[in-house]
Enzyme design. Sequence first.
Site, PDB file in Angstrom:
ATOM      1  N   LYS A   1     -12.842   9.614   4.282  1.00  0.00           N
ATOM      2  CA  LYS A   1     -11.756   9.398   3.334  1.00  0.00           C
ATOM      3  C   LYS A   1     -11.377  10.751   2.755  1.00  0.00           C
ATOM      4  CE  LYS A   1      -9.715   5.570   1.673  1.00  0.00           C
ATOM      5  NZ  LYS A   1      -9.415   4.341   2.406  1.00  0.00           N
TER       6      LYS A   1
ATOM      7  N   GLY B   1      -1.836  -6.583  -9.299  1.00  0.00           N
ATOM      8  CA  GLY B   1      -1.285  -5.448  -8.565  1.00  0.00           C
ATOM      9  C   GLY B   1      -0.296  -5.897  -7.512  1.00  0.00           C
TER      10      GLY B   1
ATOM     11  N   VAL C   1       0.552  -4.035  -0.543  1.00  0.00           N
ATOM     12  CA  VAL C   1      -0.376  -5.074  -0.093  1.00  0.00           C
ATOM     13  C   VAL C   1      -0.284  -6.303  -0.984  1.00  0.00           C
ATOM     14  CG1 VAL C   1      -2.799  -5.657   0.294  1.00  0.00           C
ATOM     15  CG2 VAL C   1      -1.952  -3.403   0.951  1.00  0.00           C
ATOM     16  N   GLY C   2      -0.325  -6.091  -2.304  1.00  0.00           N
ATOM     17  CA  GLY C   2      -0.276  -7.222  -3.224  1.00  0.00           C
ATOM     18  C   GLY C   2       0.978  -8.063  -3.065  1.00  0.00           C
TER      19      GLY C   2
END
Length: 355
Positions: free
Chosen positions: A80, A178, A182-183
């Site tokens: 990451k 959120g 994605v949400g």
Amino acid sequence: MSVFSHDAFDGHEQVVFCRDAESGLKAIIAIHNTSRGTSLGGCRMWPYANEEEALTDVLRLSRGMTYKSALADLPFGGGKSVIIGNPQTEKTPALFHAMGRFVESLSGRYVVAEDVGISVPDVETMSKETRHVAGITAGGSGDPSPATAFGVFEGIKAAVAFKLGAPDLKGIRVAVQGLGHVGWELCRLLHEAGAQLIVADLNRQQTQRAVEWFDAQVSAPDAIIREAVSVYAPCALGATINDASIGELRCAIVAGSANNQLAEERHGALLRDRGILYAPDYVINAGGVINISHEKRLTGDKPYVKATAFAHVARIGNTLTEIFEIAERKGISSAQAADSLAEQRFKRAGHRKAA
């Protein structure tokens, strides 16, 4: 600032601090484990309060990617990266060119993709300096958010079936915290499946859109965790499950897309003690990396086929059911069951690699 004795350090293979004076780039790349293959993980841009906070985030996120890839049965390790900065005001082409050069300097040990605060065009700018990118439009699968949301949706269905015995999501109350890429997509899928939505986001325009599009109710960002629902779906930043919030939860299931939802590992056991089923975050939110793994640039020969990739993503539900069953059989938390299963996979791969 210590790395080896840092609380979030977990035997990481490599941690690279990146600084480019001309562009103003300050970033950290963390490679956790490459026993299953080259490390793959997104780049996050966030206005961290300090370097210590950024280091904690990248160490935890990269570890999660190792476990995520192992349980998704992908031939990749965990990595990451984080860029310290405000994604709303501090993005420049020079910044991402510099980041691309640092990724290239690792000679393929880390493949970068998008994450919070980073868009597909940002990664495409990095690709001008390195070929070690994924999730871009040209020759890739594009924005991984729809795949991530689809995986969370499948995971919620599996959790609801296991915990509540419900055959579908009709009438199931879900609190989505959120409404980013994605949400929002998750809300669309849940709404189409007949779920009743309660939403929260700092962006009031976005919550109003959810009211209009999905007939959602709106809760305050700091209150949604206390809503009486079947499923609490955290889809923003992590650590919303902590000492202060666990006692306030009024849900049967925690299942969302956010990374590092548990502030500490022990909170998984506390959820179990309260009778709340937890869908381990790195399992349920693996859809994006699964989708990316089907790109030709990573497979080496097979062209990307969306239907094939999404069929792979759909298996997240089966994986979660297996984890829930292991946890129930052994009398442990679902978080412990997931960790144990993932460690078996990547440590076994490490032994084969060493041999």
